[in-house]
Write a protein that holds these residues in place. Structure first.
Motif, PDB file in Angstrom:
ATOM      1  N   PHE A   1      34.130  33.528  41.944  1.00 27.04           N
ATOM      2  CA  PHE A   1      35.577  33.589  41.747  1.00 27.04           C
ATOM      3  C   PHE A   1      35.991  34.692  40.785  1.00 27.04           C
ATOM      4  CE2 PHE A   1      35.267  28.750  42.497  1.00 27.04           C
ATOM      5  CZ  PHE A   1      35.134  28.950  43.861  1.00 27.04           C
ATOM      6  N   GLU A   2      35.060  35.137  39.946  1.00 21.28           N
ATOM      7  CA  GLU A   2      35.355  36.267  39.064  1.00 21.28           C
ATOM      8  C   GLU A   2      34.937  37.598  39.682  1.00 21.28           C
ATOM      9  OE1 GLU A   2      33.375  35.390  35.403  1.00 21.28           O
ATOM     10  OE2 GLU A   2      34.491  33.527  35.064  1.00 21.28           O
ATOM     11  N   ASP A   3      34.404  37.547  40.895  1.00 27.14           N
ATOM     12  CA  ASP A   3      33.865  38.729  41.573  1.00 27.14           C
ATOM     13  C   ASP A   3      34.926  39.322  42.500  1.00 27.14           C
ATOM     14  OD1 ASP A   3      31.565  40.423  42.582  1.00 27.14           O
ATOM     15  OD2 ASP A   3      32.173  39.401  44.430  1.00 27.14           O
ATOM     16  N   ALA A   4      35.228  40.591  42.313  1.00 26.59           N
ATOM     17  CA  ALA A   4      36.304  41.225  43.086  1.00 26.59           C
ATOM     18  C   ALA A   4      36.005  41.247  44.573  1.00 26.59           C
ATOM     19  CB  ALA A   4      36.539  42.647  42.567  1.00 26.59           C
ATOM     20  N   GLU A   5      34.752  41.482  44.955  1.00 31.48           N
ATOM     21  CA  GLU A   5      34.398  41.536  46.379  1.00 31.48           C
ATOM     22  C   GLU A   5      34.630  40.184  47.044  1.00 31.48           C
ATOM     23  OE1 GLU A   5      30.509  42.489  49.232  1.00 31.48           O
ATOM     24  OE2 GLU A   5      30.256  42.162  47.065  1.00 31.48           O
ATOM     25  N   THR A   6      34.171  39.115  46.402  1.00 33.40           N
ATOM     26  CA  THR A   6      34.357  37.782  46.974  1.00 33.40           C
ATOM     27  C   THR A   6      35.836  37.428  47.019  1.00 33.40           C
ATOM     28  OG1 THR A   6      32.248  37.135  45.993  1.00 33.40           O
ATOM     29  CG2 THR A   6      33.675  35.370  46.777  1.00 33.40           C
ATOM     30  N   ALA A   7      36.550  37.724  45.938  1.00 36.30           N
ATOM     31  CA  ALA A   7      37.975  37.397  45.879  1.00 36.30           C
ATOM     32  C   ALA A   7      38.752  38.102  46.981  1.00 36.30           C
ATOM     33  CB  ALA A   7      38.541  37.777  44.513  1.00 36.30           C
ATOM     34  N   ALA A   8      38.383  39.338  47.295  1.00 28.11           N
ATOM     35  CA  ALA A   8      39.096  40.077  48.340  1.00 28.11           C
ATOM     36  C   ALA A   8      38.967  39.374  49.681  1.00 28.11           C
ATOM     37  CB  ALA A   8      38.559  41.506  48.423  1.00 28.11           C
ATOM     38  N   VAL A   9      37.776  38.848  49.974  1.00 27.07           N
ATOM     39  CA  VAL A   9      37.574  38.118  51.232  1.00 27.07           C
ATOM     40  C   VAL A   9      38.393  36.831  51.218  1.00 27.07           C
ATOM     41  CG1 VAL A   9      35.873  36.983  52.710  1.00 27.07           C
ATOM     42  CG2 VAL A   9      35.285  39.111  51.522  1.00 27.07           C
ATOM     43  N   MET A  10      38.360  36.096  50.114  1.00 32.02           N
ATOM     44  CA  MET A  10      39.122  34.851  50.008  1.00 32.02           C
ATOM     45  C   MET A  10      40.612  35.105  50.195  1.00 32.02           C
ATOM     46  SD  MET A  10      37.097  33.179  46.745  1.00 32.02           S
ATOM     47  CE  MET A  10      38.133  31.722  46.629  1.00 32.02           C
ATOM     48  N   ASN A  11      41.131  36.138  49.539  1.00 36.35           N
ATOM     49  CA  ASN A  11      42.565  36.416  49.601  1.00 36.35           C
ATOM     50  C   ASN A  11      43.002  36.873  50.988  1.00 36.35           C
ATOM     51  OD1 ASN A  11      42.682  35.832  46.864  1.00 36.35           O
ATOM     52  ND2 ASN A  11      42.512  37.978  46.239  1.00 36.35           N
ATOM     53  N   ARG A  12      42.111  37.557  51.688  1.00 35.86           N
ATOM     54  CA  ARG A  12      42.464  38.061  53.019  1.00 35.86           C
ATOM     55  C   ARG A  12      42.446  36.965  54.076  1.00 35.86           C
ATOM     56  NH1 ARG A  12      38.947  40.222  56.794  1.00 35.86           N
ATOM     57  NH2 ARG A  12      37.313  40.402  55.203  1.00 35.86           N
ATOM     58  N   LEU A  13      41.533  36.008  53.939  1.00 35.87           N
ATOM     59  CA  LEU A  13      41.312  35.048  55.021  1.00 35.87           C
ATOM     60  C   LEU A  13      41.906  33.669  54.787  1.00 35.87           C
ATOM     61  CD1 LEU A  13      37.572  35.858  55.863  1.00 35.87           C
ATOM     62  CD2 LEU A  13      39.651  36.811  56.894  1.00 35.87           C
ATOM     63  N   TYR A  14      42.196  33.321  53.528  1.00 40.68           N
ATOM     64  CA  TYR A  14      42.551  31.932  53.225  1.00 40.68           C
ATOM     65  C   TYR A  14      43.732  31.847  52.271  1.00 40.68           C
ATOM     66  CZ  TYR A  14      37.894  31.009  55.092  1.00 40.68           C
ATOM     67  OH  TYR A  14      36.787  30.954  55.906  1.00 40.68           O
ATOM     68  N   VAL A  15      44.376  30.686  52.273  1.00 44.85           N
ATOM     69  CA  VAL A  15      45.214  30.261  51.158  1.00 44.85           C
ATOM     70  C   VAL A  15      44.297  29.456  50.238  1.00 44.85           C
ATOM     71  CG1 VAL A  15      47.123  28.776  50.428  1.00 44.85           C
ATOM     72  CG2 VAL A  15      47.364  30.234  52.454  1.00 44.85           C
ATOM     73  N   ASN A  16      44.165  29.906  49.002  1.00 46.95           N
ATOM     74  CA  ASN A  16      43.151  29.373  48.089  1.00 46.95           C
ATOM     75  C   ASN A  16      43.788  28.411  47.083  1.00 46.95           C
ATOM     76  OD1 ASN A  16      40.821  31.164  48.949  1.00 46.95           O
ATOM     77  ND2 ASN A  16      42.399  32.680  48.464  1.00 46.95           N
ATOM     78  N   ILE A  17      43.325  27.173  47.078  1.00 44.62           N
ATOM     79  CA  ILE A  17      43.905  26.121  46.240  1.00 44.62           C
ATOM     80  C   ILE A  17      42.832  25.560  45.319  1.00 44.62           C
ATOM     81  CG2 ILE A  17      45.017  23.866  46.208  1.00 44.62           C
ATOM     82  CD1 ILE A  17      46.339  24.537  48.838  1.00 44.62           C
ATOM     83  N   LYS A  18      43.146  25.518  44.027  1.00 43.29           N
ATOM     84  CA  LYS A  18      42.230  24.999  43.013  1.00 43.29           C
ATOM     85  C   LYS A  18      42.747  23.656  42.512  1.00 43.29           C
ATOM     86  CE  LYS A  18      38.492  26.617  40.867  1.00 43.29           C
ATOM     87  NZ  LYS A  18      37.518  25.573  41.165  1.00 43.29           N
ATOM     88  N   VAL A  19      41.846  22.679  42.370  1.00 41.58           N
ATOM     89  CA  VAL A  19      42.216  21.329  41.929  1.00 41.58           C
ATOM     90  C   VAL A  19      41.305  20.900  40.784  1.00 41.58           C
ATOM     91  CG1 VAL A  19      42.202  18.885  42.593  1.00 41.58           C
ATOM     92  CG2 VAL A  19      43.213  20.586  44.125  1.00 41.58           C
ATOM     93  N   ASP A  20      41.912  20.361  39.738  1.00 46.35           N
ATOM     94  CA  ASP A  20      41.182  19.673  38.679  1.00 46.35           C
ATOM     95  C   ASP A  20      41.042  18.223  39.118  1.00 46.35           C
ATOM     96  OD1 ASP A  20      40.371  18.269  36.417  1.00 46.35           O
ATOM     97  OD2 ASP A  20      41.682  19.343  35.042  1.00 46.35           O
ATOM     98  N   ARG A  21      39.824  17.797  39.402  1.00 51.46           N
ATOM     99  CA  ARG A  21      39.630  16.442  39.929  1.00 51.46           C
ATOM    100  C   ARG A  21      40.062  15.368  38.938  1.00 51.46           C
ATOM    101  NH1 ARG A  21      34.849  13.458  38.261  1.00 51.46           N
ATOM    102  NH2 ARG A  21      35.289  12.178  40.080  1.00 51.46           N
ATOM    103  N   GLU A  22      40.089  15.694  37.662  1.00 48.13           N
ATOM    104  CA  GLU A  22      40.500  14.713  36.660  1.00 48.13           C
ATOM    105  C   GLU A  22      42.018  14.540  36.656  1.00 48.13           C
ATOM    106  OE1 GLU A  22      36.696  15.849  33.813  1.00 48.13           O
ATOM    107  OE2 GLU A  22      38.728  16.324  33.154  1.00 48.13           O
ATOM    108  N   GLU A  23      42.746  15.600  36.981  1.00 45.09           N
ATOM    109  CA  GLU A  23      44.194  15.491  37.097  1.00 45.09           C
ATOM    110  C   GLU A  23      44.608  14.917  38.450  1.00 45.09           C
ATOM    111  OE1 GLU A  23      46.740  18.412  34.277  1.00 45.09           O
ATOM    112  OE2 GLU A  23      46.421  19.051  36.333  1.00 45.09           O
ATOM    113  N   ARG A  24      43.846  15.231  39.483  1.00 43.44           N
ATOM    114  CA  ARG A  24      44.219  14.762  40.819  1.00 43.44           C
ATOM    115  C   ARG A  24      43.051  14.004  41.462  1.00 43.44           C
ATOM    116  NH1 ARG A  24      49.030  16.538  43.007  1.00 43.44           N
ATOM    117  NH2 ARG A  24      48.575  14.737  44.319  1.00 43.44           N
ATOM    118  N   PRO A  25      42.732  12.826  40.926  1.00 39.44           N
ATOM    119  CA  PRO A  25      41.651  12.043  41.547  1.00 39.44           C
ATOM    120  C   PRO A  25      41.973  11.625  42.962  1.00 39.44           C
ATOM    121  CG  PRO A  25      42.840  10.732  39.923  1.00 39.44           C
ATOM    122  CD  PRO A  25      43.321  12.140  39.763  1.00 39.44           C
ATOM    123  N   ASP A  26      43.254  11.537  43.309  1.00 37.92           N
ATOM    124  CA  ASP A  26      43.628  11.176  44.675  1.00 37.92           C
ATOM    125  C   ASP A  26      43.192  12.259  45.663  1.00 37.92           C
ATOM    126  OD1 ASP A  26      45.449  12.886  43.409  1.00 37.92           O
ATOM    127  OD2 ASP A  26      47.222  11.987  44.324  1.00 37.92           O
TER     128      ASP A  26
END
Length: 672
Positions: A65-90
Motif C-alpha cells: 500500500f505504500e508502493d507506488a507501482e502497486t497503488a497505481a494498479v489498485m487505483n486504475r482497476l478498483y474502488v479501494n475501501i479501507k476498514v478498521d475492524r474494531e470500528e466496524r465489526p459488522d
C-alpha cells in the motif's frame, strides 16, 4: 457520485485508517458515498480490513500500500475501501464469513474483492508484493481478479449473489422458536475440557489463544455441575498463559496469543479486551485457590493499564502495537547478555526462576517466561525488584504505537473487570479508575445514544448492540461499589435504547442499529470472537439488570432473548459458547439482596465469594425490598441478606457468618 481521485482517510476517527492516509492508494473509508462511487464507475471494490495492532497488516501496508507501482494498479482497476475492524465489526464479520464460506482460512489483513454493488466474490488475507511464502504476488492477484471480472462478469455476479445469500442466512438467521429447555452448558464444558491440552492448557496444538468464551464455559460448567475437571482445565490454561511468554512479566499485560503450543512466543500486540477478561478470570481463580499468582497478575496488569492505556478523560485506549521501529516484538524481547548488564550480580538468582525461550519460526530475540513459580515471600519481593529494574531499562527502547481510540464495548468490559476486582481485593483506587472510565464514556453520549468509537472530540455513531450490553454490565458492576452515580438508572435507559434500536419482535437483537445506513444487511452478532458475542453480552446484561431491579418485564425479556439465542446456536455451539453460558445464567438467575441497617459486614462477605452467576443488590432501607425480592419472600425486620435463585429465596440470613457458609456452599468451597 464520484469521489476525488485521492486518499480520503486523513479525517477519519480511526488511528488505523489515519495510518494509511499517506498511502498513494486512493483509499476511501467504508461509507454510502464510497459504495455509490463503485456503482457509478461500475468498478469492482477492493476491500482491505485490518486493525492498528495487527503485525501482518503493517507488513502488507509497507510492501504494497505504500508502493507506488502497486497503488497505481489498485487505483486504475478498483474502488479501494479501507476498514478498521474494531470500528466496524459488522462489516468485518460479514466479509470474513464470506471468505471462510469459500473454504479459505480467515485472518487479518482481510483482503476481499466485491462486485460494484458490494457483494463478495473472492478474497484472501495477506498477500506479499511478490510471489513468496507460497502465496501469489499482490499485483498479479489484482490483475488476475480484474481480468476474471471483465471476462466473466455474469458468472461472477451469479456466484456473488449465491455467496451473499449464504452469508446472510448464516449471520442473520431466521429466529427459531425458543424451546423451554436448559442451556447445554455441561455438554459444552465437557467437550471443551476434552479438547484442552492437559499439561499446558488451552486447546491442543498451536497457535494458542486465551479464548475467553471457552474459559468462561469451563468455569460456569464447574460451578453448575461440580465436575472438577472443568475447573482444572480452566486453572491449567490460566496458569499456562500467565507463566508463559504471552504475559509481559516486565511490564504487565497479556499479549494477543501465542504462536506456539507452549504459550511462549506471542504476537506481541496487547488488546484491552484480552486484559479485561483475564482480570475477571484471575479473580475467580484467586477466590478458588488463594494462589498469589493470580493476585500478582491482576495487580501488574492494572498497573500497566493505568500507566500505558489511560486516555485524557479517564477512558482506555484500544491496543498497543506488536511492532516497534517496524520490527515485531522489538520492545519486549531480551537476550541473556542484556539482562545481565542490567541486573549484574543478581542475574543468577533471577535466572533460577525466569528463563528465556524461543519457538520454531521465530527469528527475533528470546522471550522471557516464568519457569519456576515456587517462590518464598522474600524471593517474590526480590524478583519484583529485579523486574522493576528491567522495566526501567526497557523504558529507554522505542515504544510500540498505541491505538488511542476509545471503543465503548471494550471500555465496558474493562470497567466491569476493575469494579469487580476492586470490590474483591478492597482496592478503592481500582474502583475509582473504573468510575472515571465510565464517566468518560457517558460524556460521549449524543441525543441519548452511545457512540461506538471516540477519538478526542470525534464520535462514530451509531453504536453496536455490544456497546449497550457491555455498558449495562459495567453499570451493574459499579452499582455494587461506593459512589453517587445512579448506575442502575443508566442501565435501564440503555436497555430501553437496546430494544428500540436493535431489538425485533421475536425477542432477538441485531448487532447494528435500525438506522445503520451503509451495511449490506443487519447481522445478529451471535458468533464469539476473542470476546463473547454481542448476543451473549445482551442476554447476560438483560438478565443481570432484571435481577438488580426485580423487574418482571425485564426477567421475561431476558429469558425470551436467551431462548431465542439458544434456538439459533444449537448447530454452532463451539462458535457460540458465549450464548450457552449467558443463557444458562439467564434461565436460572441468582442474586443476593443485602438490606437494612449497616450492610458492610454482609457486603464484605459477598465480596470474598465472587460468583459470575450472581448479582448483588444493596437495598439500604426495608422499603426497597419490595422491588428487589420476588413476591412471597419472607422479609425480616432487621438487617438481613437474601439469597435467591430464580423466583425463590432462602429464609433471611441474619449474620455474616451464616451468609459466608451459604455462599461457600454454592461455590463448593469451605467457608473462610
Amino acid at each position: 457520485m464520484i469521489l476525488p481521485a485521492e486518499n480520503l482517510l486523513s479525517a477519519e476517527t480511526s488511528p488505523y485508517l489515519r495510518q494509511h492516509a499517506d498511502n498513494p492508494v486512493h483509499w476511501r473509508a467504508w461509507s454510502s458515498a464510497a459504495l455509490a462511487e463503485a456503482k457509478a464507475l461500475d468498478r469492482p471494490i477492493l476491500l482491505s480490513v485490518g486493525y492498528a495492532a495487527c503485525h501482518w497488516c503493517h507488513v502488507m501496508a509497507h510492501e504494497s500500500f505504500e508502493d507506488a507501482e502497486t497503488a497505481a494498479v489498485m487505483n486504475r482497476l478498483y474502488v479501494n475501501i479501507k476498514v478498521d475492524r474494531e470500528e466496524r465489526p459488522d462489516i468485518d464479520q460479514i466479509f470474513m464469513a464470506a471468505l471462510t464460506a469459500t473454504g479459505e482460512q480467515g485472518g487479518w489483513p482481510l483482503t476481499m474483492f466485491l462486485t460494484p454493488d458490494a457483494r463478495p466474490f473472492w478474497g484472501g488475507t495477506y498477500f506479499p508484493k511478490q510471489n513468496q511464502y507460497g502465496r501469489p504476488g499482490f499485483i498479479a492477484v489484482l490483475k488476475a481478479v480484474h481480468a476474471a471480472w471483465t471476462d466473466n462478469t455474469a458468472a461472477i455476479e451469479q456466484n456473488a449473489e449465491t455467496l451473499s445469500a449464504h452469508v446472510a442466512r448464516s449471520l442473520a438467521p431466521v429466529v427459531e422458536t425458543g424451546q423451554d429447555t436448559p442451556a447445554p452448558l455441561a455438554d459444552l464444558a465437557a467437550s471443551i475440557a476434552d479438547m484442552t491440552d492437559p499439561s499446558r492448557g488451552g486447546l491442543r496444538g498451536a497457535p494458542k489463544f486465551p479464548n475467553a468464551p471457552f474459559m468462561a464455559a469451563l468455569w460456569h460448567g464447574w460451578l453448575d455441575t461440580g465436575e472438577s475437571r472443568y475447573r482444572d482445565a480452566f486453572l491449567t490454561s490460566l496458569r499456562g498463559m500467565l507463566n508463559g511468554g504471552i504475559y509481559d512479566h516486565v511490564g504487565g499485560g497479556l499479549c494477543r496469543y501465542s504462536t506456539d503450543s507452549d504459550w511462549l512466543v506471542p504476537h506481541f500486540e496487547k488488546m484491552l479486551y484480552d486484559n479485561a477478561l483475564m482480570i475477571r478470570h484471575c479473580l475467580w481463580a484467586h477466590a478458588e485457590t488463594g494462589d498469589d499468582l493470580f493476585r500478582d497478575r491482576i495487580e501488574t496488569t492494572v498497573e500497566w493499564l493505568a500507566r500505558e492505556m489511560r486516555l485524557d478523560g479517564g477512558g482506555f485506549a484500544s491496543s498497543l502495537d506488536a511492532d516497534s521501529a517496524g520490527e515485531e516484538g522489538l520492545f519486549y524481547t531480551w537476550t541473556r547478555t542484556r539482562i545481565e548488564s542490567v541486573l549484574g550480580g543478581d542475574a543468577d538468582f533471577f535466572f533460577r526462576h525466569y528463563k528465556l525461550g524461543t519457538a520454531q519460526h521465530w527469528e527475533g530475540d528470546p522471550v522471557l517466561f516464568l519457569a519456576d513459580a515456587r517462590q518464598t515471600e522474600n524471593e517474590a519481593r526480590r524478583l519484583a525488584d529485579l523486574l522493576a529494574r528491567l522495566h526501567n531499562a526497557r523504558a529507554e527502547r522505542i515504544r510500540p504505537g498505541r491505538d488511542d481510540k476509545l471503543l465503548v464495548d471494550w471500555n465496558g468490559l474493562m470497567i466491569r473487570a476493575l469494579a469487580e476486582a476492586g470490590r474483591y481485593f478492597d482496592r478503592p483506587a481500582w474502583i475509582s479508575m473504573a468510575a472515571e472510565a465510565y464517566r468518560c464514556v457517558t460524556e460521549s453520549i449524543e441525543d441519548a445514544r452511545l457512540p461506538h468509537s471516540v477519538l478526542a472530540s470525534d464520535r462514530l455513531f451509531p453504536a453496536m448492540s455490544s456497546d449497550y450490553a457491555a455498558m449495562i454490565n459495567a453499570a451493574i458492576a459499579l452499582a455494587g461499589t461506593p459512589g453517587e452515580t445512579d448506575y442502575i438508572a443508566d442501565a435501564r435507559d440503555w436497555a430501553a435504547m437496546l430494544e428500540s434500536w436493535y431489538g425485533d419482535e421475536a425477542s432477538a437483537h441485531y448487532l447494528t442499529a435500525r438506522d445503520s445506513a451503509d451495511v449490506p444487511f443487519r447481522i445478529r452478532g451471535d458468533a464469539d470472537d476473542a470476546v463473547p458475542s454481542a448476543t451473549s453480552q445482551i442476554v447476560e446484561a438483560l438478565s443481570r439488570l432484571a435481577a438488580a431491579t426485580g423487574s418482571v418485564d425485564l426477567t421475561l425479556r431476558a429469558m425470551a432473548a436467551a431462548r431465542a439465542a439458544l434456538g439459533r446456536a444449537t448447530q454452532q455451539r463451539f462458535g457460540q459458547a458465549g450464548i450457552v453460558v449467558a443463557a444458562a445464567t439467564a434461565l436460572a438467575p441468582r442474586k443476593l439482596v443485602i438490606a437494612g441497617g449497616s450492610a458492610s459486614a454482609f457486603l464484605s462477605v459477598a465480596n470474598r465469594y465472587p460468583d459470575p452467576r450472581r448479582v448483588d443488590v444493596i437495598a439500604p432501607a426495608s422499603a426497597d425490598l419490595g422491588a428487589a425480592l420476588p413476591d412471597g419472600t419472607a422479609i425480616d425486620t432487621g438487617p438481613a441478606a437474601y439469597l435467591c435463585q430464580g423466583q425463590t429465596c432462602l429464609p433471611p440470613i441474619r449474620t455474616a457468618e451464616d451468609l459466608a457458609a451459604q455462599l461457600a456452599e454454592t461455590l463448593r468451597r469451605p467457608a473462610a
